[in-house]
Design an enzyme around this catalytic site. Structure first.
Site, PDB file in Angstrom:
ATOM      1  N   LYS A 207       0.827  -1.207   0.000  1.00 56.40           N
ATOM      2  CA  LYS A 207       0.000   0.000   0.000  1.00 56.40           C
ATOM      3  C   LYS A 207       0.867   1.266   0.000  1.00 56.40           C
ATOM      4  O   LYS A 207       0.630   2.208  -0.758  1.00 56.40           O
ATOM      5  CB  LYS A 207      -0.919  -0.033   1.235  1.00 56.40           C
ATOM      6  CG  LYS A 207      -1.691   1.240   1.485  1.00 56.40           C
ATOM      7  CD  LYS A 207      -2.702   1.544   0.394  1.00 56.40           C
ATOM      8  CE  LYS A 207      -3.273   2.947   0.585  1.00 56.40           C
ATOM      9  NZ  LYS A 207      -4.207   3.308  -0.471  1.00 56.40           N
ATOM     10  N   CYS A 263      -4.171  11.095   2.099  1.00 58.30           N
ATOM     11  CA  CYS A 263      -3.308   9.910   2.005  1.00 58.30           C
ATOM     12  C   CYS A 263      -1.878  10.204   1.586  1.00 58.30           C
ATOM     13  O   CYS A 263      -0.950   9.900   2.335  1.00 58.30           O
ATOM     14  CB  CYS A 263      -3.934   8.895   1.050  1.00 58.30           C
ATOM     15  SG  CYS A 263      -5.439   8.178   1.725  1.00 58.30           S
TER      16      CYS A 263
HETATM   17  N1  LIG Z   1      -9.602   8.412   2.528  1.00 59.44           N
HETATM   18  C1  LIG Z   1      -9.103   7.661   1.551  1.00 59.44           C
HETATM   19  O1  LIG Z   1      -9.260   7.949   0.354  1.00 59.44           O
HETATM   20  C2  LIG Z   1      -8.335   6.396   1.872  1.00 59.44           C
HETATM   21  C3  LIG Z   1      -8.031   5.491   0.854  1.00 59.44           C
HETATM   22  C4  LIG Z   1      -7.341   4.320   1.167  1.00 59.44           C
HETATM   23  C5  LIG Z   1      -6.938   4.092   2.478  1.00 59.44           C
HETATM   24  N2  LIG Z   1      -7.222   4.995   3.457  1.00 59.44           N
HETATM   25  C6  LIG Z   1      -6.814   4.695   4.823  1.00 59.44           C
HETATM   26  O2  LIG Z   1      -7.954   4.260   5.541  1.00 59.44           O
HETATM   27  C7  LIG Z   1      -7.899   4.670   6.912  1.00 59.44           C
HETATM   28  C8  LIG Z   1      -9.145   5.469   7.269  1.00 59.44           C
HETATM   29  O3  LIG Z   1      -9.148   6.649   6.495  1.00 59.44           O
HETATM   30  P1  LIG Z   1     -10.433   7.598   6.407  1.00 59.44           P
HETATM   31  O4  LIG Z   1     -10.126   8.648   5.391  1.00 59.44           O
HETATM   32  O5  LIG Z   1     -11.653   6.760   6.248  1.00 59.44           O
HETATM   33  O6  LIG Z   1     -10.426   8.218   7.886  1.00 59.44           O
HETATM   34  P2  LIG Z   1     -11.596   9.033   8.629  1.00 59.44           P
HETATM   35  O7  LIG Z   1     -10.898   9.941   9.568  1.00 59.44           O
HETATM   36  O8  LIG Z   1     -12.540   9.597   7.602  1.00 59.44           O
HETATM   37  O9  LIG Z   1     -12.412   7.903   9.423  1.00 59.44           O
HETATM   38  C9  LIG Z   1     -11.928   7.238  10.528  1.00 59.44           C
HETATM   39  C10 LIG Z   1     -13.099   7.015  11.477  1.00 59.44           C
HETATM   40  O10 LIG Z   1     -12.710   6.113  12.502  1.00 59.44           O
HETATM   41  C11 LIG Z   1     -13.359   6.472  13.705  1.00 59.44           C
HETATM   42  N3  LIG Z   1     -12.659   5.829  14.825  1.00 59.44           N
HETATM   43  C12 LIG Z   1     -11.412   6.068  15.302  1.00 59.44           C
HETATM   44  N4  LIG Z   1     -11.114   5.229  16.318  1.00 59.44           N
HETATM   45  C13 LIG Z   1     -12.188   4.428  16.495  1.00 59.44           C
HETATM   46  C14 LIG Z   1     -12.501   3.354  17.372  1.00 59.44           C
HETATM   47  N5  LIG Z   1     -11.624   2.928  18.283  1.00 59.44           N
HETATM   48  N6  LIG Z   1     -13.709   2.777  17.279  1.00 59.44           N
HETATM   49  C15 LIG Z   1     -14.600   3.195  16.364  1.00 59.44           C
HETATM   50  N7  LIG Z   1     -14.370   4.182  15.486  1.00 59.44           N
HETATM   51  C16 LIG Z   1     -13.170   4.803  15.544  1.00 59.44           C
HETATM   52  C17 LIG Z   1     -13.306   7.969  13.683  1.00 59.44           C
HETATM   53  O11 LIG Z   1     -14.270   8.558  14.541  1.00 59.44           O
HETATM   54  C18 LIG Z   1     -13.569   8.270  12.190  1.00 59.44           C
HETATM   55  O12 LIG Z   1     -14.952   8.440  11.937  1.00 59.44           O
HETATM   56  C19 LIG Z   1      -6.593   5.447   7.028  1.00 59.44           C
HETATM   57  O13 LIG Z   1      -5.571   4.571   7.467  1.00 59.44           O
HETATM   58  C20 LIG Z   1      -6.306   5.894   5.607  1.00 59.44           C
HETATM   59  O14 LIG Z   1      -4.934   6.090   5.368  1.00 59.44           O
HETATM   60  C21 LIG Z   1      -7.923   6.140   3.174  1.00 59.44           C
END
Ligand SMILES: NC(=O)c1ccc[n+]([C@@H]2O[C@H](COP(=O)([O-])OP(=O)(O)OC[C@H]3O[C@@H](n4cnc5c(N)ncnc54)[C@H](O)[C@@H]3O)[C@@H](O)[C@H]2O)c1
Length: 434
Positions: A207, A263
Site C-alpha cells: 500500500k 493519504c
Molecule cells: N480516505 C481515503 O481515500 C483512503 C483510501 C485508502 C486508504 N485509506 C486509509 O484508511 C484509513 C481510514 O481513512 P479515512 O479517510 O476513512 O479516515 P476518517 O478519519 O474519515 O475515518 C476514521 C473514522 O474512525 C473512527 N474511529 C477512530 N477510532 C475508532 C474506534 N476505536 N472505534 C470506532 N471508530 C473509531 C473515527 O471517529 C472516524 O470516523 C486510514 O488509514 C487511511 O490512510 C484512506
C-alpha cells in the site's frame, strides 16, 4: 458473512456499504456518536457521489446498520475490519497508530468464535504483528487471525473503485483466514478482479509503495512543468508524449499545484520514517515529499507574480478548496497553503467550493465564502483555480471578465486553453505552458 466495520469515515463507510451491497450483513461502528446518529437518521456525514443511495438501499434491505456499540458488532461478526484513521503523528511524521491499537484492544474484548481481524487502514509494516500481540495479550483464549487488506479506493470515485478494483491485496499466511477473505470478496472474484495473496508484511508495504509511486509520478510531472515554463515547452504535450508509452501510462501525469489529500502526504512521510528506521532510506520519496511541500506555497508566489508582484490589499478569488473534485475532504489540501501564502502577503481572499467550504471554514481564517463562482470573482483583482470541479471547466468567460476588477486568471489545473483566454482578453497563467 457477518461483518463489523470499525471506523465509519471515508473508507469504513464506503467499504461497509459496498460489502452490504454484495449481500453481506454489515454493522458499521464509530466512536463518534454524532456520526452514528446522523447515519441512523439517514444523513451521510461525508460527500461521496452515489454513497447516499447505496447506504439508503442497504439500510432499507436490512443489511447495513450503524452503532457506537463496538462489542455488540464484533461479537456477531466473522470478519472485523479496522478502518480507523492513521494520521501523521504530531512532531515526527510516523503514522499515529493509537486509533488502530485502541480498536484492537476494543475488538479483543468482544471476539467470540473464530474471527478474522482485518486491517484496512493504511499501516506501517509490522502493525499486523502488533495488533495480533495486543489481541492475544488481552484475550489469550481467543480464536482469531489478523490479516492485512489495504484499501486502494480514491475519494470521489470510491464506490466504483471498491466494486471494480484493479486488484485486491490480501496479506496472510493462514489458510483459514484466506478462506474467510475469499468469501468476503467472492462477488468480486466473479467480476474477475485479481486477488493477490501475499504475506501480511508484504501487503502492508504494498500500500505504501503504491501511494509513494503515485506521489512520485505527480511530482515528476510537476518538476517537468516548471522546466517547460523556463524553456518554452508545453507540459501537457510532454505528458501525452510520454504517457502513451505503456511502460509509463497516462494517468497521474497532470501537472498541478502539488498533491494533497488525506493519504499521499501522510503516507509518503510514514514510508520515509519506516525506511529510515530499517536503515534502508528511500531517497527518491524523501525528495518527492520535500519538493511537494515547497510547491504548494510556491503556487502562492506564482499568483503574486501574476498580479504584478504584490497582492497587498488586493482581493483574490479562489475557486476550489478541496484537495480534488467530488469530495468534501480538506485534509492537506493545497488550497490551505496557497491561501495562507496569499494572506501572508496582504491579500484578501474570497473562495467558493461546492462541497468543501464547511470543512475549510474551520481550517482557514479571514476567508470570505461566496455563494457561487461568479459571486466569488465579483470585483476581484485575480482569479485562481485551485481545484478542477466540473462546474469550473466551462465558466462563461465574458461574464467572468466583466465581474473581475482585473482580468487576471491563474489556472493551477490547466482547465482552460491559453489561446482562448488570450482571445478573451485575460492575463492568463497556467502550469507548464507558455
Ligand atoms: N480516505 C481515503 O481515500 C483512503 C483510501 C485508502 C486508504 N485509506 C486509509 O484508511 C484509513 C481510514 O481513512 P479515512 O479517510 O476513512 O479516515 P476518517 O478519519 O474519515 O475515518 C476514521 C473514522 O474512525 C473512527 N474511529 C477512530 N477510532 C475508532 C474506534 N476505536 N472505534 C470506532 N471508530 C473509531 C473515527 O471517529 C472516524 O470516523 C486510514 O488509514 C487511511 O490512510 C484512506
Amino acid at each position: 458473512m457477518r461483518i463489523a466495520m470499525i471506523g465509519s469515515g471515508y473508507v469504513g463507510l464506503v467499504s461497509g456499504a459496498c460489502f452490504a451491497d454484495f449481500g453481506h450483513e454489515v454493522c458499521c461502528v464509530d466512536k463518534d456518536p454524532s456520526k452514528i446518529e446522523a447515519l441512523n437518521r439517514g444523513e451521510i456525514p461525508i460527500f461521496e457521489p452515489g454513497l447516499d443511495d447505496l447506504v439508503a438501499n442497504n439500510v432499507r434491505e436490512g443489511r447495513l446498520t450503524f452503532t457506537t456499540n463496538l462489542p455488540d458488532a464484533v461479537r456477531n461478526a466473522e470478519a472485523v475490519f479496522i478502518a480507523v484513521g492513521t494520521p501523521s503523528r504530531r512532531g515526527d511524521g510516523h503514522a499515529d497508530l493509537s486509533y488502530v491499537y485502541q480498536a484492537a484492544r476494543d475488538i479483543a474484548g468482544a471476539i467470540s468464535g473464530y474471527t478474522v481481524v482485518v486491517t484496512k487502514s493504511t499501516v506501517p509494516v509490522g502493525t499486523g504483528d502488533e495488533v495480533e500481540r495486543i489481541i492475544r495479550e488481552t484475550r489469550p483464549d481467543a480464536d482469531f487471525s489478523v490479516v492485512s487488506n489495504p484499501e486502494f479506493l480514491r475519494e470521489g470515485a470510491a464506490i466504483t473503485d471498491f466494486k471494480r478494483p484493479d486488484r485486491i491485496v490480501i496479506g496472510t499466511d493462514e489458510v483459514r483466514a484466506q478462506n474467510v477473505m475469499n468469501e468476503v470478496y467472492r462477488p468480486l472474484y466473479l467480476n474477475q478482479s485479481p486477488v493477490l495473496a501475499m504475506s501480511r508484511r508484504t501487503a502492508e508495504l504494498t500500500k505504501y509503495a503504491a501511494n509513494a509511486f503515485l506521489a512520485t509520478k505527480i511530482t515528476f510531472i510537476n518538476e517537468i512543468a516548471d522546466l517547460c515554463e523556463q524553456v518554452g515547452a508545453n507540459v501537457q504535450d510532454v505528458a501525452r508524449g510520454i504517457g502513451l508509452d505503456n511502460r509509463i501510462g497516462a494517468k497521474f501525469l497532470n501537472a498541478g499545484p502539488g498533491y494533497g489529500g488525506s493519504c499521499f502526504p501522510k503516507d509518503t512521510l510514514a514510508l520515509i520514517k519506516t525506511a529510515q528506521d530499517y536503515e534502508a532510506p528511500i531517497r527518491i520519496v524523501e525528495t518527492v515529499a520535500a519538493v511537494n511541500s515547497q510547491r504548494k506555497r510556491a503556487m502562492g508566489r506564482k499568483v503574486i507574480a501574476a498580479c504584478g508582484g504584490s497582492v497587498r490589499d488586493k482581493t483574490i478569488a479562489v475557486l476550489g478548496l478541496t484537495f480534488k473534485p467530488n469530495t468534501d475532504d480538506m485534509r492537506d489540501a493545497p488550497s490551505l497553503d496557497i491561501i495562507t501564502a496569499l494572506q501572508d502577503a496582504g491579500a484578501r481572499v474570497r473562495a467558493y467550493d461546492p462541497e468543501g467550504m464547511e470543512a475549510a471554514s474551520s481550517m482557514l481564517t479571514n476567508v470570505e465564502y461566496a455563494k457561487d463562482a461568479y459571486d466569488c470573482v465579483r470585483g476581484a483583482d485575480a482569479l485562481v483555480i485551485v481545484t478542477e470541479w466540473d462546474m469550473f471547466r466551462a465558466l462563461d468567460l465574458k461574464r467572468l471578465k466583466a465581474a473581475l476588477a482585473e482580468p487576471v486568471v491563474v489556472d493551477l489545473r490547466n482547465v482552460y486553453r491559453p489561446e482562448e483566454m488570450d482571445r478573451n482578453g485575460f492575463t492568463y497563467v497556467s502550469i507548464g505552458r507558455v
